[in-house]
Design a protein around this motif. Structure first.
Motif, mmCIF file in Angstrom:
data_model
loop_
_atom_site.group_PDB
_atom_site.id
_atom_site.type_symbol
_atom_site.label_atom_id
_atom_site.label_comp_id
_atom_site.label_asym_id
_atom_site.label_seq_id
_atom_site.Cartn_x
_atom_site.Cartn_y
_atom_site.Cartn_z
ATOM 1 N N ARG A 58 -0.358 10.986 7.805
ATOM 2 C CA ARG A 58 -0.087 11.711 6.535
ATOM 3 C C ARG A 58 1.425 11.388 6.132
ATOM 4 N NH1 ARG A 58 -3.179 16.049 4.506
ATOM 5 N NH2 ARG A 58 -1.146 17.110 4.163
ATOM 6 N N GLU B 89 3.299 6.643 1.752
ATOM 7 C CA GLU B 89 2.988 6.424 0.316
ATOM 8 C C GLU B 89 2.991 4.780 0.242
ATOM 9 O OE1 GLU B 89 3.707 10.365 -1.943
ATOM 10 O OE2 GLU B 89 5.439 9.201 -1.389
ATOM 11 N N LYS B 90 2.220 4.032 -0.447
ATOM 12 C CA LYS B 90 2.628 2.762 -0.719
ATOM 13 C C LYS B 90 2.496 2.341 -2.133
ATOM 14 C CE LYS B 90 0.804 0.669 3.304
ATOM 15 N NZ LYS B 90 -0.331 -0.439 3.928
ATOM 16 N N PHE B 91 3.598 1.446 -2.589
ATOM 17 C CA PHE B 91 3.851 1.183 -3.889
ATOM 18 C C PHE B 91 3.356 -0.316 -3.909
ATOM 19 C CE2 PHE B 91 6.139 -1.202 -7.340
ATOM 20 C CZ PHE B 91 5.889 -0.731 -8.323
ATOM 21 N N TYR C 273 0.105 2.814 -7.059
ATOM 22 C CA TYR C 273 0.878 3.833 -6.083
ATOM 23 C C TYR C 273 -0.107 4.585 -5.491
ATOM 24 C CZ TYR C 273 4.266 7.299 -4.697
ATOM 25 O OH TYR C 273 5.090 8.131 -4.037
ATOM 26 N N PHE C 274 -0.290 4.981 -4.312
ATOM 27 C CA PHE C 274 -1.228 5.659 -3.547
ATOM 28 C C PHE C 274 -1.023 6.119 -2.271
ATOM 29 C CE2 PHE C 274 -1.858 1.232 -2.237
ATOM 30 C CZ PHE C 274 -2.256 1.237 -0.846
ATOM 31 N N ASP C 275 -1.443 7.070 -1.716
ATOM 32 C CA ASP C 275 -1.293 7.837 -0.573
ATOM 33 C C ASP C 275 -1.832 6.937 0.585
ATOM 34 O OD1 ASP C 275 -1.668 9.494 1.770
ATOM 35 O OD2 ASP C 275 -2.242 11.467 0.864
ATOM 36 N N ALA C 276 -1.149 6.238 1.298
ATOM 37 C CA ALA C 276 -1.678 5.283 2.363
ATOM 38 C C ALA C 276 -2.348 5.846 3.522
ATOM 39 C CB ALA C 276 -0.385 4.409 2.944
ATOM 40 N N SER C 277 -2.419 7.241 3.590
ATOM 41 C CA SER C 277 -3.153 7.989 4.718
ATOM 42 C C SER C 277 -4.810 7.595 4.458
ATOM 43 C CB SER C 277 -2.790 9.350 4.837
ATOM 44 O OG SER C 277 -3.122 10.137 3.812
ATOM 45 N N SER D 75 6.695 4.177 1.999
ATOM 46 C CA SER D 75 7.712 5.245 2.016
ATOM 47 C C SER D 75 6.967 6.466 3.046
ATOM 48 C CB SER D 75 8.198 5.731 0.710
ATOM 49 O OG SER D 75 8.954 7.128 0.728
#
Length: 67
Positions: A8, A11-13, A39-43, A63
């Motif tokens: 959690r 994040e990824k761009f 751009y999204f939540d990488a979890s 990030s």
């Protein structure tokens, strides 16, 4: 790539520099062409797929950064 899943808060761009890729994210698929971004939540489980014979170049910023 293999299916990825980060903890959690990560994040990824993603920026497609050249080519065409498919991003599989949370049961949905996003087709991205050159100069498009995501751009999204990488979890959430995700995967990057190049279904073409041509190489694709992508830039990914994560990030917070992990070394």
């Amino acid at each position: 790539t293999e299916k990825e899943h980060n903890e959690r808060g990560v994040e990824k761009f993603l920026w497609v520099v050249e080519g065409h890729i498919k991003v599989k994210l949370e049961g949905q698929e996003y087709d991205l062409k050159a100069q498009e971004t995501l751009y999204f939540d990488a979890s959430f489980p995700h995967q990057f797929v190049n279904e073409t014979q041509k190489p694709a170049k992508i830039f990914i910023a994560v990030s917070p950064s992990k070394i």
